[in-house]
Each structure stands twice: as C-alpha cells, then as structure tokens.
Design a protein around this motif. Structure first.
Motif, PDB file in Angstrom:
ATOM      1  N   ASP A 164      32.585  25.684  53.654  1.00 24.58           N
ATOM      2  CA  ASP A 164      33.206  25.981  51.982  1.00 24.58           C
ATOM      3  C   ASP A 164      33.056  27.258  51.092  1.00 24.58           C
ATOM      4  OD1 ASP A 164      34.310  23.347  52.166  1.00 24.58           O
ATOM      5  OD2 ASP A 164      32.635  22.434  51.194  1.00 24.58           O
ATOM      6  N   ALA A 165      31.451  27.572  51.353  1.00 23.50           N
ATOM      7  CA  ALA A 165      31.278  28.917  50.671  1.00 23.50           C
ATOM      8  C   ALA A 165      31.983  30.075  51.366  1.00 23.50           C
ATOM      9  CB  ALA A 165      29.824  29.111  50.901  1.00 23.50           C
ATOM     10  N   LEU A 166      32.092  29.995  52.617  1.00 18.66           N
ATOM     11  CA  LEU A 166      33.035  31.197  53.481  1.00 18.66           C
ATOM     12  C   LEU A 166      34.575  30.882  52.787  1.00 18.66           C
ATOM     13  CD1 LEU A 166      31.268  30.934  56.816  1.00 18.66           C
ATOM     14  CD2 LEU A 166      31.190  32.776  55.160  1.00 18.66           C
ATOM     15  N   TRP A 167      34.996  29.877  52.793  1.00 18.50           N
ATOM     16  CA  TRP A 167      36.377  29.799  52.447  1.00 18.50           C
ATOM     17  C   TRP A 167      36.593  30.069  51.092  1.00 18.50           C
ATOM     18  CZ3 TRP A 167      38.766  26.868  48.441  1.00 18.50           C
ATOM     19  CH2 TRP A 167      40.208  26.926  48.574  1.00 18.50           C
ATOM     20  N   ALA A 168      35.623  29.716  50.342  1.00 16.10           N
ATOM     21  CA  ALA A 168      35.862  30.433  48.761  1.00 16.10           C
ATOM     22  C   ALA A 168      35.568  32.123  48.894  1.00 16.10           C
ATOM     23  CB  ALA A 168      34.735  29.704  47.918  1.00 16.10           C
ATOM     24  N   PHE A 169      34.795  32.462  49.274  1.00 16.05           N
ATOM     25  CA  PHE A 169      34.386  33.789  49.567  1.00 16.05           C
ATOM     26  C   PHE A 169      35.662  34.493  49.892  1.00 16.05           C
ATOM     27  CE2 PHE A 169      33.416  37.811  51.795  1.00 16.05           C
ATOM     28  CZ  PHE A 169      32.994  38.608  50.663  1.00 16.05           C
ATOM     29  N   GLY A 170      36.286  34.125  51.029  1.00 17.35           N
ATOM     30  CA  GLY A 170      37.546  34.580  51.520  1.00 17.35           C
ATOM     31  C   GLY A 170      38.816  34.482  50.379  1.00 17.35           C
ATOM     32  N   ARG A 171      38.803  33.435  49.840  1.00 17.43           N
ATOM     33  CA  ARG A 171      39.966  33.182  48.772  1.00 17.43           C
ATOM     34  C   ARG A 171      39.734  34.171  47.673  1.00 17.43           C
ATOM     35  NH1 ARG A 171      44.415  29.646  49.095  1.00 17.43           N
ATOM     36  NH2 ARG A 171      44.948  29.028  46.966  1.00 17.43           N
ATOM     37  N   VAL A 172      38.446  34.291  47.261  1.00 19.73           N
ATOM     38  CA  VAL A 172      38.189  35.305  46.184  1.00 19.73           C
ATOM     39  C   VAL A 172      38.636  36.659  46.355  1.00 19.73           C
ATOM     40  CG1 VAL A 172      36.565  36.138  44.647  1.00 19.73           C
ATOM     41  CG2 VAL A 172      37.035  33.558  44.967  1.00 19.73           C
ATOM     42  N   SER A 173      38.010  36.981  47.758  1.00 21.17           N
ATOM     43  CA  SER A 173      38.218  38.289  48.096  1.00 21.17           C
ATOM     44  C   SER A 173      39.733  38.684  48.364  1.00 21.17           C
ATOM     45  CB  SER A 173      37.384  38.781  49.437  1.00 21.17           C
ATOM     46  OG  SER A 173      37.922  37.918  50.301  1.00 21.17           O
ATOM     47  N   GLY A 174      40.316  37.848  48.873  1.00 27.76           N
ATOM     48  CA  GLY A 174      41.919  38.158  48.957  1.00 27.76           C
ATOM     49  C   GLY A 174      42.449  38.167  47.691  1.00 27.76           C
ATOM     50  N   PHE A 175      42.002  37.401  46.603  1.00 30.35           N
ATOM     51  CA  PHE A 175      42.892  37.518  45.208  1.00 30.35           C
ATOM     52  C   PHE A 175      42.390  38.896  44.645  1.00 30.35           C
ATOM     53  CE2 PHE A 175      42.533  36.931  40.849  1.00 30.35           C
ATOM     54  CZ  PHE A 175      43.602  36.454  40.406  1.00 30.35           C
ATOM     55  N   VAL A 176      41.146  39.292  44.616  1.00 30.21           N
ATOM     56  CA  VAL A 176      40.730  40.523  44.267  1.00 30.21           C
ATOM     57  C   VAL A 176      41.506  41.622  44.978  1.00 30.21           C
ATOM     58  CG1 VAL A 176      38.729  42.151  43.900  1.00 30.21           C
ATOM     59  CG2 VAL A 176      38.475  39.389  43.555  1.00 30.21           C
ATOM     60  N   SER A 177      41.594  41.958  46.129  1.00 30.34           N
ATOM     61  CA  SER A 177      42.268  42.604  46.734  1.00 30.34           C
ATOM     62  C   SER A 177      43.767  42.552  46.404  1.00 30.34           C
ATOM     63  CB  SER A 177      42.438  42.477  48.360  1.00 30.34           C
ATOM     64  OG  SER A 177      40.952  42.588  49.050  1.00 30.34           O
ATOM     65  N   MET A 178      44.321  41.562  46.257  1.00 32.29           N
ATOM     66  CA  MET A 178      45.592  41.695  45.724  1.00 32.29           C
ATOM     67  C   MET A 178      45.713  42.326  44.231  1.00 32.29           C
ATOM     68  SD  MET A 178      48.384  38.272  45.453  1.00 32.29           S
ATOM     69  CE  MET A 178      47.492  37.763  44.211  1.00 32.29           C
ATOM     70  N   VAL A 179      44.835  41.981  43.518  1.00 35.69           N
ATOM     71  CA  VAL A 179      44.991  42.530  42.150  1.00 35.69           C
ATOM     72  C   VAL A 179      44.648  43.979  42.090  1.00 35.69           C
ATOM     73  CG1 VAL A 179      43.579  42.460  39.906  1.00 35.69           C
ATOM     74  CG2 VAL A 179      44.300  40.334  41.128  1.00 35.69           C
ATOM     75  N   LEU A 180      43.687  44.611  43.119  1.00 35.34           N
ATOM     76  CA  LEU A 180      43.626  45.790  43.181  1.00 35.34           C
ATOM     77  C   LEU A 180      44.693  46.517  43.600  1.00 35.34           C
ATOM     78  CD1 LEU A 180      39.686  46.045  44.086  1.00 35.34           C
ATOM     79  CD2 LEU A 180      40.816  46.460  42.007  1.00 35.34           C
ATOM     80  N   LEU A 181      45.349  46.090  44.713  1.00 39.95           N
ATOM     81  CA  LEU A 181      46.527  46.790  45.231  1.00 39.95           C
ATOM     82  C   LEU A 181      47.575  46.707  44.292  1.00 39.95           C
ATOM     83  CD1 LEU A 181      47.807  47.874  47.784  1.00 39.95           C
ATOM     84  CD2 LEU A 181      48.403  45.617  48.392  1.00 39.95           C
ATOM     85  N   THR A 182      47.697  45.814  43.243  1.00 39.67           N
ATOM     86  CA  THR A 182      48.872  45.841  42.236  1.00 39.67           C
ATOM     87  C   THR A 182      48.419  46.904  41.498  1.00 39.67           C
ATOM     88  OG1 THR A 182      49.036  43.461  42.765  1.00 39.67           O
ATOM     89  CG2 THR A 182      50.058  44.336  40.765  1.00 39.67           C
ATOM     90  N   VAL A 183      47.180  47.037  40.986  1.00 37.57           N
ATOM     91  CA  VAL A 183      46.704  47.891  39.861  1.00 37.57           C
ATOM     92  C   VAL A 183      47.228  49.323  40.443  1.00 37.57           C
ATOM     93  CG1 VAL A 183      44.773  48.805  38.765  1.00 37.57           C
ATOM     94  CG2 VAL A 183      45.487  46.645  38.755  1.00 37.57           C
ATOM     95  N   ALA A 184      46.518  49.661  41.698  1.00 34.81           N
ATOM     96  CA  ALA A 184      46.774  51.089  42.477  1.00 34.81           C
ATOM     97  C   ALA A 184      48.473  51.255  42.487  1.00 34.81           C
ATOM     98  CB  ALA A 184      46.270  50.936  43.543  1.00 34.81           C
ATOM     99  N   LEU A 185      49.249  50.339  42.825  1.00 33.27           N
ATOM    100  CA  LEU A 185      50.583  50.397  42.925  1.00 33.27           C
ATOM    101  C   LEU A 185      51.361  50.753  41.363  1.00 33.27           C
ATOM    102  CD1 LEU A 185      53.248  50.354  44.715  1.00 33.27           C
ATOM    103  CD2 LEU A 185      53.434  47.958  43.800  1.00 33.27           C
TER     104      LEU A 185
END
Length: 55
Positions: free
Chosen positions: A3-24
């Motif tokens: 569950d911890a690895l799933w949550a980490f993957g989920r959060v890191s994906g969300f953060v990556s999406m936000v950072l990519l959107t801001v950069a764009l």
C-alpha cells in the motif's frame, strides 16, 4: 508495504503531472513575448530565435 508503494507511485505521478503542466504553461507564456511579473530582469524576450548565419 504494498500500500505504501502504491501510494508513493500515485503521489509521484500526480506531482509529475502538475510540474509538467506548470512547465508547459510557463513555456507558452514566455514564448508569447509578454513579460512575466515573476521575472523582472527579463523585460524583453531573453531567448530570441535568430536565423542561422549560413542562410
């Protein structure tokens, strides 16, 4: 642990999406030629495209 690895993957994906959107969005805004209030030293386009000298 799974569950911890799933949550980490989920959060890191969300953060990556936000950072990519801001950069764009920042890339689009700076390319439009308007000065950004957050970058006071960049009144004119800092990175201007110049034609190559061989043309």
């Amino acid at each position: 642990m799974d569950d911890a690895l799933w949550a980490f993957g989920r959060v890191s994906g969300f953060v990556s999406m936000v950072l990519l959107t801001v950069a764009l969005i920042l890339g689009i805004l700076t390319r439009s030629g308007r000065p950004l209030p957050a970058l006071p030293g960049c009144r004119s386009p800092c990175f201007t495209a110049t034609s190559p000298s061989w043309r």
